[in-house]
Design a protein around this motif. Sequence first.
Motif, PDB file in Angstrom:
ATOM      1  N   GLN A 182      17.727 -32.687 -18.552  1.00  0.00           N
ATOM      2  CA  GLN A 182      19.086 -32.189 -18.265  1.00  0.00           C
ATOM      3  C   GLN A 182      19.964 -31.571 -19.215  1.00  0.00           C
ATOM      4  OE1 GLN A 182      21.101 -35.832 -16.960  1.00  0.00           O
ATOM      5  NE2 GLN A 182      23.173 -34.669 -17.172  1.00  0.00           N
ATOM      6  N   GLY A 183      20.481 -30.376 -18.807  1.00  0.00           N
ATOM      7  CA  GLY A 183      21.465 -29.607 -19.804  1.00  0.00           C
ATOM      8  C   GLY A 183      20.959 -28.990 -21.112  1.00  0.00           C
ATOM      9  N   LEU A 184      19.669 -29.198 -21.224  1.00  0.00           N
ATOM     10  CA  LEU A 184      19.118 -28.285 -22.257  1.00  0.00           C
ATOM     11  C   LEU A 184      19.149 -27.182 -22.252  1.00  0.00           C
ATOM     12  CD1 LEU A 184      15.577 -30.248 -22.828  1.00  0.00           C
ATOM     13  CD2 LEU A 184      17.621 -30.329 -24.504  1.00  0.00           C
ATOM     14  N   ASP A 185      19.177 -26.363 -21.265  1.00  0.00           N
ATOM     15  CA  ASP A 185      19.388 -24.937 -21.083  1.00  0.00           C
ATOM     16  C   ASP A 185      20.869 -24.793 -21.541  1.00  0.00           C
ATOM     17  OD1 ASP A 185      20.488 -26.495 -19.103  1.00  0.00           O
ATOM     18  OD2 ASP A 185      20.744 -24.739 -17.476  1.00  0.00           O
ATOM     19  N   GLN A 186      21.848 -25.235 -21.900  1.00  0.00           N
ATOM     20  CA  GLN A 186      23.096 -24.924 -22.404  1.00  0.00           C
ATOM     21  C   GLN A 186      22.975 -24.701 -23.813  1.00  0.00           C
ATOM     22  OE1 GLN A 186      26.172 -27.997 -21.245  1.00  0.00           O
ATOM     23  NE2 GLN A 186      24.777 -29.056 -20.031  1.00  0.00           N
ATOM     24  N   LEU A 187      21.943 -25.223 -24.401  1.00  0.00           N
ATOM     25  CA  LEU A 187      21.743 -25.121 -25.932  1.00  0.00           C
ATOM     26  C   LEU A 187      21.249 -23.600 -26.248  1.00  0.00           C
ATOM     27  CD1 LEU A 187      20.590 -28.591 -26.796  1.00  0.00           C
ATOM     28  CD2 LEU A 187      22.875 -27.760 -26.672  1.00  0.00           C
ATOM     29  N   THR A 188      20.625 -22.887 -25.172  1.00  0.00           N
ATOM     30  CA  THR A 188      19.810 -21.557 -25.398  1.00  0.00           C
ATOM     31  C   THR A 188      20.823 -20.539 -26.068  1.00  0.00           C
ATOM     32  OG1 THR A 188      18.660 -22.124 -23.334  1.00  0.00           O
ATOM     33  CG2 THR A 188      18.401 -19.848 -24.141  1.00  0.00           C
ATOM     34  N   PRO A 189      21.760 -20.295 -25.637  1.00  0.00           N
ATOM     35  CA  PRO A 189      22.789 -19.263 -26.357  1.00  0.00           C
ATOM     36  C   PRO A 189      23.139 -19.459 -27.922  1.00  0.00           C
ATOM     37  CG  PRO A 189      24.060 -20.343 -24.442  1.00  0.00           C
ATOM     38  CD  PRO A 189      22.815 -20.890 -24.574  1.00  0.00           C
ATOM     39  N   TYR A 190      22.759 -20.630 -28.505  1.00  0.00           N
ATOM     40  CA  TYR A 190      22.905 -20.817 -29.883  1.00  0.00           C
ATOM     41  C   TYR A 190      21.703 -20.736 -30.626  1.00  0.00           C
ATOM     42  CZ  TYR A 190      26.788 -23.553 -28.030  1.00  0.00           C
ATOM     43  OH  TYR A 190      27.855 -23.950 -27.286  1.00  0.00           O
ATOM     44  N   LEU A 191      20.535 -20.433 -29.881  1.00  0.00           N
ATOM     45  CA  LEU A 191      19.172 -20.357 -30.317  1.00  0.00           C
ATOM     46  C   LEU A 191      18.524 -18.939 -30.320  1.00  0.00           C
ATOM     47  CD1 LEU A 191      18.233 -24.112 -29.602  1.00  0.00           C
ATOM     48  CD2 LEU A 191      18.405 -23.181 -31.856  1.00  0.00           C
ATOM     49  N   GLY A 192      19.380 -18.020 -30.087  1.00  0.00           N
ATOM     50  CA  GLY A 192      18.591 -16.703 -30.126  1.00  0.00           C
ATOM     51  C   GLY A 192      17.894 -16.209 -31.164  1.00  0.00           C
ATOM     52  N   THR A 193      17.119 -15.207 -31.129  1.00  0.00           N
ATOM     53  CA  THR A 193      16.215 -14.865 -32.096  1.00  0.00           C
ATOM     54  C   THR A 193      17.121 -14.777 -33.482  1.00  0.00           C
ATOM     55  OG1 THR A 193      14.890 -13.604 -30.716  1.00  0.00           O
ATOM     56  CG2 THR A 193      14.728 -13.015 -33.179  1.00  0.00           C
ATOM     57  N   GLY A 194      16.295 -14.951 -34.494  1.00  0.00           N
ATOM     58  CA  GLY A 194      17.135 -15.300 -35.982  1.00  0.00           C
ATOM     59  C   GLY A 194      18.172 -16.283 -36.088  1.00  0.00           C
TER      60      GLY A 194
END
Length: 353
Positions: A182-194
Amino acid sequence: MHLTELGWDSAWDELLLADSDVEYGVGRVSAEHKHLYRVFTEQGETLAQVSGKYRHDARSRSDFPVVGDWVVITSGSDQDRAIIWGILPRRNKFSRQAAGENEEEQALVANIDAVFIVSSLNRDFNLRRMERYLVLTWESGVNPVIVLNKADLCEDVYSKITEISSIAPGVPVHAISCETGQGLDQLTPYLGTGKTVALLGSSGVGKSTLLNCLLGESIKRTGAVRSQDSRGRHTTTHRQMHLLPRGGLVIDTPGLRELRLWGSDEGISSTFEDIEEYSVRCRFNDCRHQGEPGCAVMEALESGVLDWARYQSYLKLQKEMAYISRKENLFEALEEKEKWKQIHKEIKRIKKR
Ligand code: GDP
Ligand code: ZN
Protein backbone atom coordinates in the motif's frame (compact mmCIF):
# COMPACT_ATOMS: atom_id res chain seq x y z
CA MET A 1 25.69 1.30 -17.03
CA HIS A 2 25.55 4.96 -18.03
CA LEU A 3 26.84 7.62 -15.64
CA THR A 4 23.54 9.50 -15.74
CA GLU A 5 21.96 6.43 -14.18
CA LEU A 6 24.32 6.97 -11.27
CA GLY A 7 23.32 10.62 -10.94
CA TRP A 8 25.90 12.30 -13.20
CA ASP A 9 24.86 15.56 -14.86
CA SER A 10 26.50 18.42 -16.76
CA ALA A 11 27.21 20.39 -13.57
CA TRP A 12 29.53 17.59 -12.49
CA ASP A 13 31.39 17.83 -15.84
CA GLU A 14 32.16 21.45 -15.09
CA LEU A 15 33.42 20.68 -11.61
CA LEU A 16 35.78 18.07 -12.95
CA LEU A 17 37.69 20.67 -15.02
CA ALA A 18 38.27 17.89 -17.53
CA ASP A 19 41.77 17.75 -18.96
CA SER A 20 41.69 15.82 -22.24
CA ASP A 21 45.39 14.96 -21.90
CA VAL A 22 44.73 12.86 -18.87
CA GLU A 23 43.14 9.45 -18.95
CA TYR A 24 40.90 8.78 -16.03
CA GLY A 25 37.41 7.68 -15.26
CA VAL A 26 34.82 8.74 -12.76
CA GLY A 27 32.74 6.57 -10.53
CA ARG A 28 30.43 6.75 -7.55
CA VAL A 29 31.26 5.16 -4.22
CA SER A 30 28.72 2.47 -3.37
CA ALA A 31 30.29 1.11 -0.20
CA GLU A 32 32.99 1.96 2.28
CA HIS A 33 34.90 -0.65 4.18
CA LYS A 34 37.88 0.62 6.16
CA HIS A 35 40.38 1.54 3.46
CA LEU A 36 38.62 -0.26 0.68
CA TYR A 37 35.82 1.18 -1.43
CA ARG A 38 33.38 -0.22 -3.91
CA VAL A 39 32.78 2.10 -6.84
CA PHE A 40 30.06 2.05 -9.50
CA THR A 41 31.57 2.90 -12.89
CA GLU A 42 30.38 2.72 -16.47
CA GLN A 43 32.12 -0.64 -16.68
CA GLY A 44 30.39 -2.01 -13.60
CA GLU A 45 31.36 -2.17 -9.97
CA THR A 46 35.01 -2.22 -8.95
CA LEU A 47 37.09 -2.28 -5.79
CA ALA A 48 39.24 0.80 -5.18
CA GLN A 49 41.64 2.37 -2.75
CA VAL A 50 42.91 5.94 -2.42
CA SER A 51 46.30 6.86 -3.89
CA GLY A 52 49.29 7.31 -1.60
CA LYS A 53 49.28 11.02 -2.35
CA TYR A 54 45.59 11.24 -1.47
CA ARG A 55 46.18 9.56 1.86
CA HIS A 56 49.12 11.84 2.55
CA ASP A 57 47.25 15.04 1.68
CA ALA A 58 44.03 14.27 3.51
CA ARG A 59 43.61 16.71 6.38
CA SER A 60 40.74 15.07 8.16
CA ARG A 61 38.52 12.03 8.03
CA SER A 62 35.99 14.04 6.08
CA ASP A 63 38.43 14.32 3.16
CA PHE A 64 38.14 10.58 2.52
CA PRO A 65 35.46 9.23 0.20
CA VAL A 66 32.06 8.30 1.59
CA VAL A 67 29.11 6.50 0.04
CA GLY A 68 27.58 8.71 -2.64
CA ASP A 69 30.80 10.57 -3.46
CA TRP A 70 31.89 11.02 -7.05
CA VAL A 71 35.54 10.01 -7.38
CA VAL A 72 38.19 10.28 -10.07
CA ILE A 73 39.78 6.88 -10.67
CA THR A 74 42.31 5.12 -12.83
CA SER A 75 42.89 1.42 -13.14
CA GLY A 76 45.61 0.32 -10.77
CA SER A 77 48.53 -2.06 -11.30
CA ASP A 78 46.62 -4.59 -9.25
CA GLN A 79 44.14 -5.92 -11.84
CA ASP A 80 40.95 -5.68 -9.85
CA ARG A 81 41.80 -2.70 -7.67
CA ALA A 82 41.31 0.85 -8.98
CA ILE A 83 43.03 3.96 -7.60
CA ILE A 84 41.02 6.90 -6.29
CA TRP A 85 42.73 10.24 -6.88
CA GLY A 86 40.23 12.67 -5.51
CA ILE A 87 36.57 13.33 -4.76
CA LEU A 88 34.48 15.90 -6.54
CA PRO A 89 33.12 18.68 -4.31
CA ARG A 90 30.08 17.42 -2.44
CA ARG A 91 26.74 19.02 -3.21
CA ASN A 92 25.64 18.13 0.26
CA LYS A 93 26.55 15.67 2.94
CA PHE A 94 25.23 14.04 6.04
CA SER A 95 27.76 14.32 8.87
CA ARG A 96 28.20 13.32 12.42
CA GLN A 97 30.76 14.00 15.07
CA ALA A 98 33.52 11.46 14.94
CA ALA A 99 33.93 9.42 18.08
CA GLY A 100 36.59 10.72 20.45
CA GLU A 101 37.35 13.98 22.14
CA ASN A 102 38.12 16.29 19.28
CA GLU A 103 34.78 17.11 17.73
CA GLU A 104 35.86 16.31 14.25
CA GLU A 105 33.18 16.23 11.62
CA GLN A 106 32.77 12.93 9.90
CA ALA A 107 30.85 12.80 6.65
CA LEU A 108 28.64 9.73 6.28
CA VAL A 109 27.06 10.04 2.85
CA ALA A 110 27.18 12.65 0.11
CA ASN A 111 25.26 14.00 -2.87
CA ILE A 112 21.72 13.02 -2.00
CA ASP A 113 18.53 14.40 -3.53
CA ALA A 114 16.13 13.47 -0.74
CA VAL A 115 16.09 11.80 2.64
CA PHE A 116 13.32 9.38 3.51
CA ILE A 117 12.76 9.76 7.24
CA VAL A 118 11.22 6.38 7.92
CA SER A 119 9.07 5.81 10.97
CA SER A 120 6.57 3.11 11.72
CA LEU A 121 2.93 3.76 12.44
CA ASN A 122 2.78 1.42 15.41
CA ARG A 123 4.92 1.49 18.54
CA ASP A 124 7.81 3.51 17.12
CA PHE A 125 5.66 6.56 16.32
CA ASN A 126 7.35 9.45 18.11
CA LEU A 127 7.03 13.13 17.23
CA ARG A 128 10.06 14.22 19.25
CA ARG A 129 12.32 11.78 17.47
CA MET A 130 10.87 12.91 14.17
CA GLU A 131 11.89 16.48 15.04
CA ARG A 132 15.47 15.33 15.56
CA TYR A 133 15.58 13.65 12.19
CA LEU A 134 14.07 16.72 10.55
CA VAL A 135 16.72 18.97 12.09
CA LEU A 136 19.46 16.65 10.86
CA THR A 137 18.04 16.59 7.38
CA TRP A 138 17.59 20.36 7.05
CA GLU A 139 21.11 20.73 8.40
CA SER A 140 22.57 18.68 5.63
CA GLY A 141 20.81 20.80 3.03
CA VAL A 142 18.62 17.99 1.76
CA ASN A 143 14.83 17.86 1.42
CA PRO A 144 13.14 15.54 3.91
CA VAL A 145 10.30 13.22 2.95
CA ILE A 146 8.46 11.56 5.80
CA VAL A 147 7.63 7.90 5.18
CA LEU A 148 5.26 6.30 7.68
CA ASN A 149 5.60 2.55 7.31
CA LYS A 150 3.48 -0.32 8.67
CA ALA A 151 0.19 1.36 7.78
CA ASP A 152 -1.29 -2.15 7.94
CA LEU A 153 -0.78 -2.11 11.72
CA CYS A 154 -2.43 1.25 12.32
CA GLU A 155 -6.13 2.00 12.58
CA ASP A 156 -5.99 5.78 12.51
CA VAL A 157 -3.49 6.56 9.76
CA TYR A 158 -5.07 9.93 8.99
CA SER A 159 -4.83 11.28 12.52
CA LYS A 160 -1.15 10.25 12.60
CA ILE A 161 -0.52 12.06 9.33
CA THR A 162 -2.20 15.15 10.77
CA GLU A 163 -0.05 14.97 13.90
CA ILE A 164 3.14 14.71 11.86
CA SER A 165 2.09 17.50 9.52
CA SER A 166 1.63 19.82 12.48
CA ILE A 167 5.30 19.50 13.46
CA ALA A 168 6.58 19.42 9.88
CA PRO A 169 4.68 21.99 7.85
CA GLY A 170 5.36 21.70 4.13
CA VAL A 171 7.14 18.37 4.37
CA PRO A 172 5.60 15.61 2.22
CA VAL A 173 4.19 12.75 4.32
CA HIS A 174 3.43 9.32 2.86
CA ALA A 175 1.82 6.40 4.66
CA ILE A 176 2.90 3.06 3.23
CA SER A 177 3.06 -0.61 4.06
CA CYS A 178 5.90 -2.80 2.88
CA GLU A 179 3.76 -5.74 3.97
CA THR A 180 0.79 -5.03 1.69
CA GLY A 181 2.49 -2.75 -0.84
CA GLN A 182 0.00 0.00 0.00
CA GLY A 183 1.21 3.51 -0.89
CA LEU A 184 4.58 2.44 -2.30
CA ASP A 185 3.80 4.10 -5.64
CA GLN A 186 3.81 7.47 -3.84
CA LEU A 187 7.57 7.11 -3.51
CA THR A 188 8.19 6.73 -7.26
CA PRO A 189 8.59 10.48 -8.00
CA TYR A 190 11.59 10.66 -5.64
CA LEU A 191 13.33 7.76 -7.32
CA GLY A 192 13.64 8.81 -10.96
CA THR A 193 16.74 7.92 -12.98
CA GLY A 194 19.90 9.14 -11.27
CA LYS A 195 18.04 10.42 -8.18
CA THR A 196 19.60 9.46 -4.88
CA VAL A 197 17.61 8.89 -1.71
CA ALA A 198 19.08 8.11 1.71
CA LEU A 199 17.13 6.19 4.33
CA LEU A 200 17.06 7.54 7.86
CA GLY A 201 15.16 6.14 10.81
CA SER A 202 15.36 4.06 13.95
CA SER A 203 16.02 0.38 13.90
CA GLY A 204 12.99 -1.80 13.29
CA VAL A 205 10.90 0.70 11.36
CA GLY A 206 11.35 -1.27 8.14
CA LYS A 207 14.21 0.36 6.22
CA SER A 208 15.69 -2.92 4.96
CA THR A 209 12.24 -4.21 4.11
CA LEU A 210 11.50 -1.05 2.14
CA LEU A 211 14.79 -1.35 0.28
CA ASN A 212 14.02 -4.97 -0.55
CA CYS A 213 10.60 -3.94 -1.81
CA LEU A 214 12.08 -1.28 -4.07
CA LEU A 215 14.74 -3.67 -5.32
CA GLY A 216 12.18 -6.37 -5.85
CA GLU A 217 14.56 -8.98 -4.48
CA SER A 218 16.35 -9.84 -1.27
CA ILE A 219 19.51 -7.79 -0.89
CA LYS A 220 20.35 -9.50 2.35
CA ARG A 221 21.61 -12.36 0.20
CA THR A 222 23.01 -10.47 -2.77
CA GLY A 223 24.38 -7.38 -1.02
CA ALA A 224 27.53 -8.89 0.39
CA VAL A 225 30.55 -9.06 -1.85
CA ARG A 226 33.55 -11.15 -0.91
CA SER A 227 36.99 -10.08 -1.98
CA GLN A 228 40.55 -10.69 -0.93
CA ASP A 229 42.69 -7.92 0.45
CA SER A 230 46.44 -7.66 -0.08
CA ARG A 231 47.26 -10.07 2.71
CA GLY A 232 44.95 -12.69 1.38
CA ARG A 233 42.34 -12.16 4.06
CA HIS A 234 38.73 -12.19 3.10
CA THR A 235 36.89 -8.95 3.58
CA THR A 236 33.17 -8.67 3.27
CA THR A 237 31.88 -5.41 1.92
CA HIS A 238 28.20 -4.72 2.07
CA ARG A 239 27.00 -2.53 -0.68
CA GLN A 240 25.37 0.52 0.84
CA MET A 241 24.18 2.34 -2.27
CA HIS A 242 21.78 0.38 -4.43
CA LEU A 243 20.77 0.95 -8.01
CA LEU A 244 17.06 0.25 -8.36
CA PRO A 245 15.90 -1.78 -11.37
CA ARG A 246 13.63 1.05 -12.53
CA GLY A 247 16.20 3.83 -11.94
CA GLY A 248 17.07 5.76 -8.83
CA LEU A 249 19.58 5.00 -6.10
CA VAL A 250 18.94 4.22 -2.46
CA ILE A 251 21.53 4.61 0.27
CA ASP A 252 21.13 2.62 3.46
CA THR A 253 24.30 2.73 5.53
CA PRO A 254 24.86 1.61 9.10
CA GLY A 255 26.37 5.05 9.75
CA LEU A 256 23.05 6.79 9.24
CA ARG A 257 21.39 4.51 11.76
CA GLU A 258 23.11 6.13 14.72
CA LEU A 259 23.43 9.86 14.44
CA ARG A 260 24.32 12.83 16.57
CA LEU A 261 23.58 16.37 15.65
CA TRP A 262 26.08 18.40 13.75
CA GLY A 263 25.98 21.87 12.24
CA SER A 264 24.53 25.34 12.60
CA ASP A 265 21.18 26.63 13.76
CA GLU A 266 19.51 26.60 10.37
CA GLY A 267 18.01 23.16 10.78
CA ILE A 268 16.51 24.13 14.13
CA SER A 269 14.94 27.25 12.69
CA SER A 270 13.29 25.36 9.85
CA THR A 271 12.02 22.65 12.14
CA PHE A 272 10.78 24.97 14.86
CA GLU A 273 9.50 27.79 12.67
CA ASP A 274 6.50 28.31 14.97
CA ILE A 275 8.68 28.87 18.04
CA GLU A 276 10.98 31.18 16.10
CA GLU A 277 7.92 33.19 15.11
CA TYR A 278 6.80 33.66 18.73
CA SER A 279 10.32 34.58 19.76
CA VAL A 280 10.33 37.56 17.41
CA ARG A 281 7.79 39.11 19.81
CA CYS A 282 9.85 38.52 22.99
CA ARG A 283 10.77 41.72 24.79
CA PHE A 284 14.48 40.97 24.71
CA ASN A 285 16.33 40.23 21.48
CA ASP A 286 18.49 37.63 23.15
CA CYS A 287 15.62 36.03 25.08
CA ARG A 288 16.32 32.40 25.88
CA HIS A 289 12.63 31.76 26.67
CA GLN A 290 13.43 30.43 30.08
CA GLY A 291 11.53 32.79 32.34
CA GLU A 292 12.61 36.21 31.09
CA PRO A 293 9.92 38.92 31.43
CA GLY A 294 7.87 39.64 28.32
CA CYS A 295 8.67 36.30 26.74
CA ALA A 296 6.22 35.54 23.92
CA VAL A 297 7.22 31.87 23.85
CA MET A 298 6.28 31.48 27.53
CA GLU A 299 3.00 33.23 26.81
CA ALA A 300 2.25 30.79 23.99
CA LEU A 301 3.06 27.91 26.33
CA GLU A 302 0.83 29.22 29.08
CA SER A 303 -2.11 29.86 26.78
CA GLY A 304 -1.68 26.36 25.37
CA VAL A 305 -1.11 27.28 21.71
CA LEU A 306 2.40 25.90 21.96
CA ASP A 307 2.92 22.34 23.08
CA TRP A 308 5.10 21.92 26.19
CA ALA A 309 6.87 18.79 24.92
CA ARG A 310 7.71 20.50 21.67
CA TYR A 311 9.23 23.41 23.57
CA GLN A 312 11.35 21.01 25.66
CA SER A 313 12.58 19.32 22.53
CA TYR A 314 13.47 22.71 21.06
CA LEU A 315 15.52 23.69 24.13
CA LYS A 316 17.32 20.37 24.16
CA LEU A 317 18.26 20.49 20.50
CA GLN A 318 19.33 24.11 20.80
CA LYS A 319 21.70 23.20 23.60
CA GLU A 320 23.28 20.47 21.52
CA MET A 321 23.65 22.79 18.58
CA ALA A 322 25.31 25.49 20.65
CA TYR A 323 27.82 22.89 21.73
CA ILE A 324 28.79 21.93 18.26
CA SER A 325 30.15 24.51 15.90
CA ARG A 326 30.11 24.11 12.20
CA LYS A 327 33.36 23.23 10.61
CA GLU A 328 33.67 24.54 7.11
CA ASN A 329 35.27 21.84 5.06
CA LEU A 330 34.42 22.76 1.50
CA PHE A 331 37.43 23.89 -0.46
CA GLU A 332 37.54 27.43 -1.77
CA ALA A 333 37.15 27.55 -5.54
CA LEU A 334 40.81 28.37 -6.11
CA GLU A 335 42.05 25.70 -3.84
CA GLU A 336 39.78 23.26 -5.64
CA LYS A 337 41.20 24.19 -9.04
CA GLU A 338 44.74 23.80 -7.75
CA LYS A 339 43.86 20.41 -6.32
CA TRP A 340 42.67 19.08 -9.68
CA LYS A 341 45.70 20.49 -11.49
CA GLN A 342 47.90 18.55 -9.12
CA ILE A 343 45.86 15.39 -9.51
CA HIS A 344 46.01 15.61 -13.33
CA LYS A 345 49.77 16.09 -13.16
CA GLU A 346 50.17 13.16 -10.85
CA ILE A 347 48.10 10.85 -13.06
CA LYS A 348 50.12 11.91 -16.13
CA ARG A 349 53.36 11.22 -14.29
CA ILE A 350 52.21 7.75 -13.23
CA LYS A 351 50.96 6.87 -16.72
CA LYS A 352 54.34 7.80 -18.27
CA ARG A 353 56.24 5.33 -16.18
P1 GDP B 1 15.08 -1.77 9.85
O1 GDP B 1 15.79 -2.05 11.12
O2 GDP B 1 14.58 -0.37 9.80
O3 GDP B 1 15.86 -2.15 8.62
O4 GDP B 1 13.74 -2.68 9.88
P2 GDP B 1 13.45 -4.06 9.11
O5 GDP B 1 13.29 -3.82 7.64
O6 GDP B 1 14.43 -5.08 9.52
O7 GDP B 1 11.99 -4.41 9.67
C1 GDP B 1 11.74 -4.70 11.02
C2 GDP B 1 10.53 -5.61 11.12
O8 GDP B 1 9.36 -4.94 10.68
C3 GDP B 1 10.63 -6.86 10.29
O9 GDP B 1 10.17 -7.93 11.05
C4 GDP B 1 9.73 -6.59 9.10
O10 GDP B 1 9.18 -7.78 8.56
C5 GDP B 1 8.66 -5.74 9.73
N1 GDP B 1 8.00 -4.85 8.74
C6 GDP B 1 8.60 -4.05 7.83
N2 GDP B 1 7.68 -3.36 7.13
C7 GDP B 1 6.47 -3.73 7.58
C8 GDP B 1 5.10 -3.36 7.25
O11 GDP B 1 4.81 -2.53 6.39
N3 GDP B 1 4.11 -3.95 7.99
C9 GDP B 1 4.37 -4.86 8.96
N4 GDP B 1 3.35 -5.37 9.62
N5 GDP B 1 5.63 -5.23 9.30
C10 GDP B 1 6.66 -4.68 8.62
ZN1 ZN C 1 11.33 34.50 24.94
